[in-house]
Design an enzyme around this catalytic site. Structure first.
Site, short mmCIF file in Angstrom:
data_model
loop_
_atom_site.label_atom_id
_atom_site.label_comp_id
_atom_site.label_asym_id
_atom_site.label_seq_id
_atom_site.Cartn_x
_atom_site.Cartn_y
_atom_site.Cartn_z
N LEU E 77 0.89 -1.16 0.13
CA LEU E 77 0.12 -0.12 0.07
C LEU E 77 0.93 1.32 0.09
O LEU E 77 0.15 2.23 0.11
CB LEU E 77 -0.90 -0.07 1.28
CG LEU E 77 -1.89 -1.28 1.24
CD1 LEU E 77 -2.94 -1.12 2.27
CD2 LEU E 77 -2.60 -1.35 -0.25
N CYS E 78 2.24 0.91 -0.20
CA CYS E 78 3.09 2.37 -0.19
C CYS E 78 2.77 3.11 -1.78
O CYS E 78 2.58 2.15 -2.63
CB CYS E 78 4.34 1.75 -0.20
SG CYS E 78 4.79 1.73 1.47
N HIS E 79 2.97 4.27 -1.65
CA HIS E 79 2.82 5.04 -3.01
C HIS E 79 4.28 5.21 -3.51
O HIS E 79 5.24 5.29 -2.96
CB HIS E 79 2.42 6.68 -2.75
CG HIS E 79 1.24 6.75 -2.11
ND1 HIS E 79 0.89 6.24 -0.81
CD2 HIS E 79 0.06 7.07 -2.76
CE1 HIS E 79 -0.43 6.53 -0.55
NE2 HIS E 79 -1.12 6.97 -1.68
N MET E 113 8.90 4.20 5.20
CA MET E 113 8.78 2.86 4.75
C MET E 113 10.40 2.55 3.60
O MET E 113 10.71 1.41 3.86
CB MET E 113 7.66 2.45 4.07
CG MET E 113 6.31 2.59 5.19
SD MET E 113 6.60 1.87 6.77
CE MET E 113 7.02 0.10 6.14
N GLU E 114 10.55 3.55 3.11
CA GLU E 114 11.70 3.29 2.25
C GLU E 114 12.94 3.04 2.80
O GLU E 114 13.77 2.14 2.60
CB GLU E 114 11.79 4.59 1.26
CG GLU E 114 10.89 4.68 0.08
CD GLU E 114 9.55 4.88 0.44
OE1 GLU E 114 8.93 5.39 1.72
OE2 GLU E 114 8.60 4.59 -0.57
N ASP E 128 23.10 -13.38 3.54
CA ASP E 128 23.38 -14.01 2.39
C ASP E 128 24.95 -14.31 2.14
O ASP E 128 25.28 -15.25 1.70
CB ASP E 128 22.41 -13.45 1.42
CG ASP E 128 22.85 -14.55 -0.22
OD1 ASP E 128 22.55 -15.58 0.00
OD2 ASP E 128 23.11 -13.76 -1.04
#
Lengths: 157, 157, 157, 157, 157, 157
Positions: E77-79, E113-114, E128
């Site tokens: 739901l991020c733009h 959020m980024e 990893d």
């Protein structure tokens, strides 16, 4: 045969990507079809001049093929499948184009979602390429619509 | 008003992404709708039990919203558009679910392809999640189909 | 051996993803090479200071490896292939860097497009990272160019 | 004008996506070119029959346009840019095809990497579509190569 | 100030991408941090030899920067946000590495959020790259873990 | 057993995608866990009303499953793996939610990075969906954090 009527993707904890590890690797094929209704004038514009038709159709084919390969990214619970071949073809009616998408793989799960996704994206791409002629003077699309997306054959050998 | 009847994406050299640089940045909204025909039994299974329904529907909404945002990756000649909002809602009939997708942006080009892509992917996702109950005993889908994908409103202010 | 001279991806209906289902799963390897011409001063700046060189080169390697894995998304008619290993290495000349990309898989179709895509993206990434020093005072790139992208070896065992 | 000779993407801490927030939003255009060397027989096969040529070329154009839009995903330190238009065209020589890619945007940073990526992917796509005729009897590509990828014009107004 | 306590992404119809069209375009910055716990021996192996450290760290930076740019694809739901700059840096402790990710944009919605996605992916990439030395003789990871992912600063000017 | 202590992804030339072609195809499973700390009030808001909880949780599950499938795109040196199943579940504490992600495949390399990526993205998605209630009056997140991301079990049969 009694088949258990339940939604395989939904368990008590929510959604899940169902396990296919125990299913056998066999030849899978699915063919889906669908139509876009267009004004006869738009159909004529697409057909007139080989180059122009070639390009609208080629764009829709390529978009459809790319979408088939990315089905597992677009439809959340689909498995990635090593596809062996994809064909997308078109037939022209007076006021519609019908797309057929055939997808093949040797794998543990069927490829009907891939074929349906290929048809859908091919038809959406046609729409995008004829927007200018399908729109009315108010910028609306009174004629255009995508119809009858269906699986016509699913094979497992 | 006389509108020139030509396909804006196709010139003599083949396909192109049409220039929108000179178009003005205005509020854009598009609403698309579409339906998936399902067996009444499948509709009932989706509706029965809040959790289950919530999840099928939520999956379709999320898949649709993600697809709206990736329209420019899926439809080759679409422009990337800075979307400001997306809503996807569903209505239930006896043997169908109708999806509505509304997309909004302030930009140089319309968002109807985004709304159409959102509806298409939401409906494909529902299909994927009810495959087990829609298939007949031969693994075919005699009832299921996606219909009537259309733009119901396009606004530019 | 007489080989039929036709374009396998193009049939009467347009483009297609050719069927590879009947081809055997064997070891496949392809090595591609290519060069980016740079100003000697840029080469010196990359080489001077281990950290700096490490990073430009590491960026190009990582971008190349990611692109190898996404070849089937970037080149429309390529098949998704389960790759088993990828190496990208660089050699420095006075006014160029040569990239070598080796890709390996056990699969039904060759991996030369993957190796070529890896080399291309690695070189484009180098270009992006040295833009500031390659540009002249008018913002143009009179020296920079990517050359000689080729398959140097393709193996099928 | 004295320009500071340093690599803008590399600081002491490693790599970074350089800040462009203070740069002004202006019209940006970049044109890149590049060639693929092919056997004259392959060129002839592409040109013979409008449909066939249209499709190879359309595939390369579409792949190139899609890659232009995804440059920021493919080249790690590129910024996402709201592109306003993309054109990809081809010229045929006796034993080569030259691709030209023009990209336009109104933004804070230039679009030459987008144009270079578009040319590279268009040429790789041509290679992929003519593999069958370019390969020799040992499965090698003695003639095929991609050459001379360069920026021919970069404009900032 | 009384803030209304409700979940902005969830309405009666399910999930939605909230409208940000009316929000003003201002400078946005967010800084997130997080740690990966590693065996001291692993830390030493990363630090020993500039090339090796440079590469592990560069890989994590590049993966993190790419993930920041794709946040709107990864978090449903991020733009999509036109980012202007991204920095990812690392600090070494005896048995951990701490990553810091700073993201900047001029836009209608914040970029925390980024920044959080950039930190998370950078740390996963380190994991990893050191799997071979972190695993115990049974192939388990008794020591390794990612901790304390948080927003340390969010600015809107 | 003496295990050689070196970083498998880093050789003298920089980074590489390690060869797994000689490793055997066996059943692989990995389970990862992680937590997001939230205000008790936020937990209550998520739990109150089945629909609301269903949707937040479904969003996180779907985002996590999609991320598991795209791990090889997000973590640069991971191999694409044909996954057979993915489950993501959540447990609620007074001030936290714990996510568990189980990933299964029959392949040449383990799936712990996939499980870790699934947990991370599921937790980030929860964060995104509760931003409005977790932020304090200054727009900061004093309570929220993601913790304890770890592999709890890795199986190779």
């Amino acid at each position: 045969m009694v088949r258990k009527m339940e939604l395989t993707h939904v368990n008590e904890k929510g959604v899940k990507m169902v396990e296919v590890g125990q299913k056998e690797v066999v030849f899978r094929k699915a063919i889906a079809k669908g139509r876009i209704k267009l004004k006869p004038e738009t159909i004529r514009l697409i057909q007139e001049g080989k180059t122009k038709k070639g390009n609208v159709i080629a764009s829709a084919q390529i978009a459809g093929i790319l979408a088939v390969k990315r089905t597992w990214e677009i439809i959340p619970l689909c498995h990635p499948i090593p596809l062996t071949g994809v064909d997308i073809a078109f037939e022209f009616g007076k006021d519609y184009i019908e797309a057929t998408c055939e997808v093949r793989a040797y794998y543990k799960t069927g490829v009907e979602m891939e074929a349906l996704t290929g048809v859908s994206v091919a038809l959406l791409t046609i729409w995008d390429m004829v927007k200018a002629v399908e729109k009315d003077e108010k910028g609306q699309y009174p004629f255009t619509r995508i119809e009858d997306i269906r699986v016509v054959e699913k094979i497992k050998e």
